[in-house]
Design an enzyme around this catalytic site. Structure first.
Site, mmCIF file in Angstrom:
data_model
loop_
_atom_site.group_PDB
_atom_site.id
_atom_site.type_symbol
_atom_site.label_atom_id
_atom_site.label_comp_id
_atom_site.label_asym_id
_atom_site.label_seq_id
_atom_site.Cartn_x
_atom_site.Cartn_y
_atom_site.Cartn_z
ATOM 1 N N ARG A 133 -1.233 3.985 -0.630
ATOM 2 C CA ARG A 133 -0.844 5.119 -1.466
ATOM 3 C C ARG A 133 -1.891 6.233 -1.570
ATOM 4 O O ARG A 133 -3.090 5.953 -1.543
ATOM 5 C CB ARG A 133 -0.515 4.622 -2.886
ATOM 6 C CG ARG A 133 0.756 3.784 -2.903
ATOM 7 C CD ARG A 133 1.011 3.135 -4.238
ATOM 8 N NE ARG A 133 2.286 2.393 -4.220
ATOM 9 C CZ ARG A 133 2.437 1.174 -3.671
ATOM 10 N NH1 ARG A 133 1.416 0.538 -3.132
ATOM 11 N NH2 ARG A 133 3.636 0.591 -3.652
ATOM 12 N N HIS A 168 2.352 4.825 2.583
ATOM 13 C CA HIS A 168 2.425 4.552 4.024
ATOM 14 C C HIS A 168 2.836 5.778 4.853
ATOM 15 O O HIS A 168 3.708 5.706 5.721
ATOM 16 C CB HIS A 168 3.383 3.389 4.300
ATOM 17 C CG HIS A 168 2.945 2.074 3.710
ATOM 18 N ND1 HIS A 168 1.623 1.701 3.609
ATOM 19 C CD2 HIS A 168 3.665 1.028 3.204
ATOM 20 C CE1 HIS A 168 1.546 0.486 3.064
ATOM 21 N NE2 HIS A 168 2.758 0.062 2.807
ATOM 22 N N HIS A 201 1.971 -3.679 9.474
ATOM 23 C CA HIS A 201 2.626 -4.199 8.270
ATOM 24 C C HIS A 201 3.504 -5.411 8.580
ATOM 25 O O HIS A 201 4.656 -5.494 8.126
ATOM 26 C CB HIS A 201 3.447 -3.085 7.620
ATOM 27 C CG HIS A 201 3.612 -3.227 6.140
ATOM 28 N ND1 HIS A 201 4.101 -4.371 5.548
ATOM 29 C CD2 HIS A 201 3.340 -2.372 5.125
ATOM 30 C CE1 HIS A 201 4.137 -4.199 4.238
ATOM 31 N NE2 HIS A 201 3.665 -2.998 3.960
ATOM 32 N N ASP A 236 -0.495 -7.345 -5.083
ATOM 33 C CA ASP A 236 -0.274 -6.152 -4.269
ATOM 34 C C ASP A 236 -1.554 -5.330 -4.405
ATOM 35 O O ASP A 236 -1.541 -4.220 -4.924
ATOM 36 C CB ASP A 236 0.965 -5.392 -4.770
ATOM 37 C CG ASP A 236 1.445 -4.358 -3.765
ATOM 38 O OD1 ASP A 236 0.760 -4.154 -2.745
ATOM 39 O OD2 ASP A 236 2.499 -3.739 -4.008
ATOM 40 N N GLU A 295 -2.684 -6.675 5.126
ATOM 41 C CA GLU A 295 -2.847 -5.418 5.865
ATOM 42 C C GLU A 295 -4.306 -4.996 5.811
ATOM 43 O O GLU A 295 -4.824 -4.672 4.737
ATOM 44 C CB GLU A 295 -1.974 -4.331 5.226
ATOM 45 C CG GLU A 295 -0.517 -4.693 5.121
ATOM 46 C CD GLU A 295 0.139 -4.060 3.905
ATOM 47 O OE1 GLU A 295 0.198 -2.830 3.837
ATOM 48 O OE2 GLU A 295 0.563 -4.797 3.006
HETATM 49 C C1 GAL Z 1 2.676 -2.752 0.724
HETATM 50 C C2 GAL Z 1 2.524 -2.026 -0.564
HETATM 51 C C3 GAL Z 1 3.597 -2.563 -1.494
HETATM 52 C C4 GAL Z 1 4.964 -2.352 -0.899
HETATM 53 C C5 GAL Z 1 5.008 -2.905 0.506
HETATM 54 C C6 GAL Z 1 6.260 -2.538 1.247
HETATM 55 O O1 GAL Z 1 1.704 -2.376 1.611
HETATM 56 O O2 GAL Z 1 1.250 -2.196 -1.114
HETATM 57 O O3 GAL Z 1 3.499 -1.956 -2.752
HETATM 58 O O4 GAL Z 1 5.285 -0.998 -0.913
HETATM 59 O O5 GAL Z 1 3.937 -2.414 1.255
HETATM 60 O O6 GAL Z 1 7.418 -2.808 0.549
#
Ligand code: GAL
Length: 399
Positions: free
Chosen positions: A129, A154, A225, A297, A363
């Site tokens: 973010r 992203h 991802h 997260d 990630e």
């Molecule tokens: C992660 C992110 C999460 C969510 C996910 C995808 O990288 O930190 O909050 O958005 O991707 O759904």
């Protein structure tokens, strides 16, 4: 269920019995089936054996393709050019059974219509973010495409996961994806040329080497991802997986998942994965950070074991399969995401739904919101410089 549906399901399941990659090959023609059975042998013969397979069309008619890498253990990694994406990864479990540890979809249309666009994709231009979709560079404020509440996630609405990458497969062990992100695409300055090379080694490592250059100062944070379930795609939740993360601190977040700027110690909190710990051990603990993340997260600040080279970032073991995945990286951070937003709305290639916490992501990255956080390692790339980073996912079985 109609007869048509039952027939389709039967066909689909029968095909999947052969493994995701086998499926996509064997469902083409009989000749293809013969070839896929000898994939390992032909792979060893080199470039002549390398070929792409159709993976369906996008709404605008663009065709996507699948690229398969095979090593001497018959480990197979399959990618598509839509999003420069990992679709499946077949590795042997403790009994030698090939297990697809990456959650993916059955065709490009399914990826394009997915409620979560990120499955297996190359993420950019900025992974995770950026607060309020804004940052200032060299005195100029840039406004980005906002797609996650008030924030950019992203890379924005049409990040690298939703574009076609130019693919080349020089040999059976590697595939190269390239993409030119135009100046001001999603609001980011500079024409950014990105190159990602995925290599499958005979040591059962999936290696990711990233490169990028720009013609104007910009910010870059690239990652992959992949959603993993080491017990196999669709084999239930991942709460029993044992996870170890090589980090003494992490970056706490606000309720919109933007880092506060502080580094917090993991010791004595549910965030302590310094020793192998089941993912589910403390996930339901009353804790403000777990509430903010709706589970895990969070970005872990990796301990640097040595001044150069890759850091061993994490190790995960599938409790049922005995499959172990070690993560090595040149990046300073690791986002551990425990699949909290998975809602069972999408269907995986094996027929199961993407149910709550049935996969996790690790990630490798620079820290979220670094362009607005002067104390975090810089993500600025200038003309004349080359961005380079690497990550390895290495697979083995528990002894
Ligand atoms: C992660 C992110 C999460 C969510 C996910 C995808 O990288 O930190 O909050 O958005 O991707 O759904």
């Amino acid at each position: 269920m109609t007869k048509k549906h039952t027939l389709f399901l039967l066909l689909f399941t029968a095909c999947l019995g052969l493994g995701a990659t086998g499926l996509l090959q064997s469902c083409e023609t009989k000749a293809e089936k013969g070839k896929s059975e000898h994939a390992a042998a032909t792979a060893a013969e080199g470039a002549a054996a390398v070929k792409r397979l159709p993976f369906g069309k996008l709404k605008n008619g663009t065709e996507a393709y699948l690229y398969t890498l095979t090593n001497k253990h018959n480990t197979q990694a399959t990618f598509t050019d839509y999003g420069g994406r990992l679709v499946s990864l077949q590795v042997p479990d403790k009994n030698g059974k090939m297990t697809d540890v990456v959650a993916g979809m059955s065709g490009v249309a399914a990826y394009a219509s997915n409620t979560d666009a990120y499955f297996g994709a190359t993420i950019g231009r900025y992974g995770n973010r950026i607060a309020n979709g804004k940052f200032t560079l060299d005195g100029k404020e840039y406004t980005l495409s906002v797609n996650n509440g008030a924030n950019t996630l992203h890379g924005g609405k049409k990040g690298f996961q939703k574009v076609m990458w130019e693919a080349q497969q020089p040999d059976a062990r590697s595939v190269v994806f390239q993409y030119l992100a135009k100046d001001m695409e999603e609001g980011f300055p500079g024409n950014l040329h990105v190159k990602v090379t995925y290599t499958l080694t005979d040591e059962n490592e999936l290696r990711m080497d990233y490169e990028a250059t720009t013609d104007k100062p910009t910010v870059v944070n690239l990652t992959n991802h992949a959603y993993f379930n080491l017990n196999g795609e669709g084999s239930g939740d991942i709460l029993g997986h044992r996870l170890q993360i090589n980090a003494d601190t992490y970056t706490p977040v606000d309720a919109t998942l933007i880092p506060t700027g502080k580094l917090a110690p993991v010791a004595g909190t549910p965030f302590d994965f310094r020793k192998p710990t089941p993912i589910g051990a403390s996930i339901e603990t009353e804790n403000e950070q777990l509430t903010n993340g709706k589970g895990y997260d969070h970005n872990y600040v990796l301990n640097k074991e040595k001044s150069t080279g890759m850091t061993r970032a994490a190790s995960v073991t599938g409790d049922k399969s005995g499959i172990v995945m070690d993560v090595y990286t040149l990046e300073p951070g690791l986002q551990f995401y425990s699949g909290n937003f998975m809602k069972g709305k999408n269907t995986f290639k094996g027929g199961s739904k993407d149910d709550y916490r049935t996969a996790f992501c690790l990630e490798t990255q620079h820290f979220p919101d670094s362009p607005n956080q002067p104390s975090f390692p810089s993500t600025v790339l200038k003309p004349g410089e080359t961005y380079r980073t690497s990550t390895v996912y290495k697979f083995a079985v528990q002894k």
